[in-house]
Motif scaffolding. Structure first.
Motif, PDB file in Angstrom:
ATOM      1  N   LEU A 113       1.146  -1.243  -0.118  1.00  0.00           N
ATOM      2  CA  LEU A 113      -0.252  -0.086   0.580  1.00  0.00           C
ATOM      3  C   LEU A 113       0.469   1.329  -0.173  1.00  0.00           C
ATOM      4  O   LEU A 113       0.521   2.151  -0.685  1.00  0.00           O
ATOM      5  CB  LEU A 113      -1.521   0.073   1.173  1.00  0.00           C
ATOM      6  CG  LEU A 113      -1.947   1.381   1.168  1.00  0.00           C
ATOM      7  CD1 LEU A 113      -2.751   1.039   0.085  1.00  0.00           C
ATOM      8  CD2 LEU A 113      -2.293   0.977   2.680  1.00  0.00           C
ATOM      9  N   ARG A 114       2.289   1.370   0.719  1.00  0.00           N
ATOM     10  CA  ARG A 114       3.045   2.614   1.155  1.00  0.00           C
ATOM     11  C   ARG A 114       3.594   2.506   0.160  1.00  0.00           C
ATOM     12  O   ARG A 114       3.748   4.078  -0.162  1.00  0.00           O
ATOM     13  CB  ARG A 114       3.639   2.479   2.001  1.00  0.00           C
ATOM     14  CG  ARG A 114       3.037   2.433   3.566  1.00  0.00           C
ATOM     15  CD  ARG A 114       3.827   2.703   4.720  1.00  0.00           C
ATOM     16  NE  ARG A 114       3.139   2.554   5.883  1.00  0.00           N
ATOM     17  CZ  ARG A 114       2.341   2.991   6.584  1.00  0.00           C
ATOM     18  NH1 ARG A 114       2.249   4.780   6.003  1.00  0.00           N
ATOM     19  NH2 ARG A 114       1.423   3.522   7.253  1.00  0.00           N
ATOM     20  N   ILE A 115       4.333   1.338  -0.634  1.00  0.00           N
ATOM     21  CA  ILE A 115       4.377   1.716  -2.286  1.00  0.00           C
ATOM     22  C   ILE A 115       3.678   2.649  -3.250  1.00  0.00           C
ATOM     23  O   ILE A 115       4.039   3.069  -4.061  1.00  0.00           O
ATOM     24  CB  ILE A 115       5.187   0.089  -2.520  1.00  0.00           C
ATOM     25  CG1 ILE A 115       6.514  -0.082  -2.236  1.00  0.00           C
ATOM     26  CG2 ILE A 115       5.575   0.241  -4.773  1.00  0.00           C
ATOM     27  CD1 ILE A 115       7.148  -1.553  -1.964  1.00  0.00           C
ATOM     28  N   GLU A 116       2.276   2.118  -3.576  1.00  0.00           N
ATOM     29  CA  GLU A 116       1.870   2.541  -4.520  1.00  0.00           C
ATOM     30  C   GLU A 116       0.982   4.130  -4.594  1.00  0.00           C
ATOM     31  O   GLU A 116       1.388   4.618  -4.870  1.00  0.00           O
ATOM     32  CB  GLU A 116       0.046   1.811  -4.194  1.00  0.00           C
ATOM     33  CG  GLU A 116      -1.282   1.972  -5.340  1.00  0.00           C
ATOM     34  CD  GLU A 116      -0.027   2.008  -6.922  1.00  0.00           C
ATOM     35  OE1 GLU A 116      -0.244   2.922  -7.317  1.00  0.00           O
ATOM     36  OE2 GLU A 116       0.839   1.031  -7.220  1.00  0.00           O
ATOM     37  N   ASP A 117       0.901   4.419  -2.741  1.00  0.00           N
ATOM     38  CA  ASP A 117       0.096   5.465  -2.575  1.00  0.00           C
ATOM     39  C   ASP A 117       0.974   6.176  -2.377  1.00  0.00           C
ATOM     40  O   ASP A 117       0.850   7.787  -1.991  1.00  0.00           O
ATOM     41  CB  ASP A 117      -1.305   4.824  -0.552  1.00  0.00           C
ATOM     42  CG  ASP A 117      -1.534   6.054  -1.103  1.00  0.00           C
ATOM     43  OD1 ASP A 117      -2.850   6.941  -1.683  1.00  0.00           O
ATOM     44  OD2 ASP A 117      -1.752   6.450   0.087  1.00  0.00           O
ATOM     45  N   GLU A 118       1.935   6.126  -1.722  1.00  0.00           N
ATOM     46  CA  GLU A 118       3.534   7.038  -1.330  1.00  0.00           C
ATOM     47  C   GLU A 118       4.668   6.916  -1.965  1.00  0.00           C
ATOM     48  O   GLU A 118       5.587   8.105  -1.724  1.00  0.00           O
ATOM     49  CB  GLU A 118       3.931   6.733   0.543  1.00  0.00           C
ATOM     50  CG  GLU A 118       2.532   6.692   0.794  1.00  0.00           C
ATOM     51  CD  GLU A 118       2.597   5.892   2.433  1.00  0.00           C
ATOM     52  OE1 GLU A 118       3.699   5.807   3.194  1.00  0.00           O
ATOM     53  OE2 GLU A 118       1.991   6.227   3.569  1.00  0.00           O
ATOM     54  N   GLY A 119       4.516   6.180  -3.045  1.00  0.00           N
ATOM     55  CA  GLY A 119       6.211   6.303  -3.834  1.00  0.00           C
ATOM     56  C   GLY A 119       6.460   5.566  -2.985  1.00  0.00           C
ATOM     57  O   GLY A 119       8.608   6.656  -4.196  1.00  0.00           O
ATOM     58  N   ARG A 120       6.818   5.504  -2.619  1.00  0.00           N
ATOM     59  CA  ARG A 120       8.353   4.874  -1.556  1.00  0.00           C
ATOM     60  C   ARG A 120       9.029   3.301  -3.140  1.00  0.00           C
ATOM     61  O   ARG A 120       8.515   3.075  -2.804  1.00  0.00           O
ATOM     62  CB  ARG A 120       7.737   3.715   0.213  1.00  0.00           C
ATOM     63  CG  ARG A 120       7.280   4.944   0.810  1.00  0.00           C
ATOM     64  CD  ARG A 120       6.820   4.276   2.107  1.00  0.00           C
ATOM     65  NE  ARG A 120       6.083   6.152   2.805  1.00  0.00           N
ATOM     66  CZ  ARG A 120       7.046   6.884   3.818  1.00  0.00           C
ATOM     67  NH1 ARG A 120       8.431   6.849   3.354  1.00  0.00           N
ATOM     68  NH2 ARG A 120       6.780   7.318   4.327  1.00  0.00           N
ATOM     69  N   VAL A 121       9.983   3.098  -2.020  1.00  0.00           N
ATOM     70  CA  VAL A 121      11.068   2.228  -2.730  1.00  0.00           C
ATOM     71  C   VAL A 121      10.758   0.829  -2.442  1.00  0.00           C
ATOM     72  O   VAL A 121       9.823   0.869  -0.897  1.00  0.00           O
ATOM     73  CB  VAL A 121      12.603   2.757  -2.436  1.00  0.00           C
ATOM     74  CG1 VAL A 121      12.961   3.576  -3.072  1.00  0.00           C
ATOM     75  CG2 VAL A 121      13.099   2.693  -1.336  1.00  0.00           C
ATOM     76  N   PRO A 122      10.415  -0.207  -2.254  1.00  0.00           N
ATOM     77  CA  PRO A 122      10.460  -1.632  -2.137  1.00  0.00           C
ATOM     78  C   PRO A 122      11.250  -1.988  -0.774  1.00  0.00           C
ATOM     79  O   PRO A 122      12.784  -1.195  -0.453  1.00  0.00           O
ATOM     80  CB  PRO A 122      10.897  -2.897  -3.207  1.00  0.00           C
ATOM     81  CG  PRO A 122      10.960  -1.318  -4.794  1.00  0.00           C
ATOM     82  CD  PRO A 122      11.391  -0.171  -4.087  1.00  0.00           C
TER      83      PRO A 122
END
Length: 283
Positions: A113-122
């Protein structure tokens, strides 16, 4: 100059009102920030030292008892949410790979969710693992790190660690029964941080636990170092400064700082610190 901060000095995983926190140390040497063990409370402890979590350069885990690595996954997740984008080296027993895989699995929905919603790296790419072994180890630039196997049954992958940099030397015993090999390993160290047990308090400690048994008592007595023996090791190794950590028992009203000191002073007359959470030692 180098410093070691004892962020958690309690032996064992349980915490109680008034107790210290389980094992974690922060070594600051050669301009690097090195985390040693990651017991409960380590993430808050790093922040309390005035560091942002992504400023940690490497993490060493001495062995896989929960009071030494329970918060490693949460540390990484929290550092990731605090802006960590580069890998941090983790040097520890081979079982840490399974721990990390299963931690990621437990957090899969949140991480995705945070990768998709916040643009974070894996998140998975930020944990750069190398197995610990006796001898020379990977270390940040400017630091030399070595390890020896210690005596902590029934665990076989359990290590003492030595770090050298800035012209200083620091040794961490990890969890161990008294060992002759610790004397040569810690020889002439500027600081030895060694676990310590007060044998007179073990029965009181075990009796207070609702699930206590003779097996726990036997483990404690066989796998840890009585304080008077720690003093003998420090004296024989001619260390300049001895600090006690992983105190067993911890927060026992019948055992005072003076009691710990008396046991150590039977053999060691150098600089001595009885560890407490947040204690910072300049080497």
């Amino acid at each position: 100059m180098a410093t070691v901060t004892l962020m958690g000095v309690k032996g064992g995983p349980a915490i109680f009102p008034g107790s210290n926190m389980p094992t974690s140390l922060l070594l600051q040497m050669a301009g690097k920030n090195v985390l040693i063990d990651a017991g409960l409370g380590v993430t808050r402890g790093v922040c309390d030292m005035g560091l942002r979590l992504p400023e940690i350069d490497a993490i060493y885990v001495s062995h896989l008892h929960s009071d030494h690595f329970l918060e490693l996954g949460p540390f990484f997740h929290t550092a990731w949410t605090a802006g960590l984008k580069h890998p941090i080296s983790v040097i520890g027993p081979s079982g840490l790979k399974d721990y990390w895989t299963n931690f990621l699995r437990s957090m899969d929905d949140d991480v995705a969710l945070r990768i998709e919603d916040e643009g974070r790296v894996p998140l998975k790419d930020l944990f750069e693992f190398a197995p610990i072994k006796a001898g020379a180890m990977d270390a940040p630039k400017g630091i030399a790190a070595t390890a020896i196997l210690n005596d902590h049954p029934p665990i076989t992958e359990s290590f003492a660690l030595r770090f050298e940099g800035d012209g200083k030397s620091f040794v961490f015993s990890g969890d161990t029964a008294p060992m002759e090999t610790m004397i040569s390993f810690a020889k002439d160290a500027d600081l030895l941080v060694h676990e310590a047990m007060m044998v007179s308090g073990v029965d009181r400690l075990v009796s207070k636990l609702p699930n206590h048994s003779d097996r726990l008592r036997t483990h404690i007595l066989q796998s840890h170092s009585p304080a008077d023996q720690v003093g003998k090791i420090a004296a024989a190794a001619k260390v300049k400064h001895l600090a006690l950590t992983h105190l067993v028992p911890n927060s026992d009203p019948h055992i005072t700082t003076e009691d710990w000191t008396i046991e150590i002073r039977k053999a060691y007359d150098g600089r001595l610190s009885i560890g407490s959470d947040g204690m910072k030692i300049v080497i």
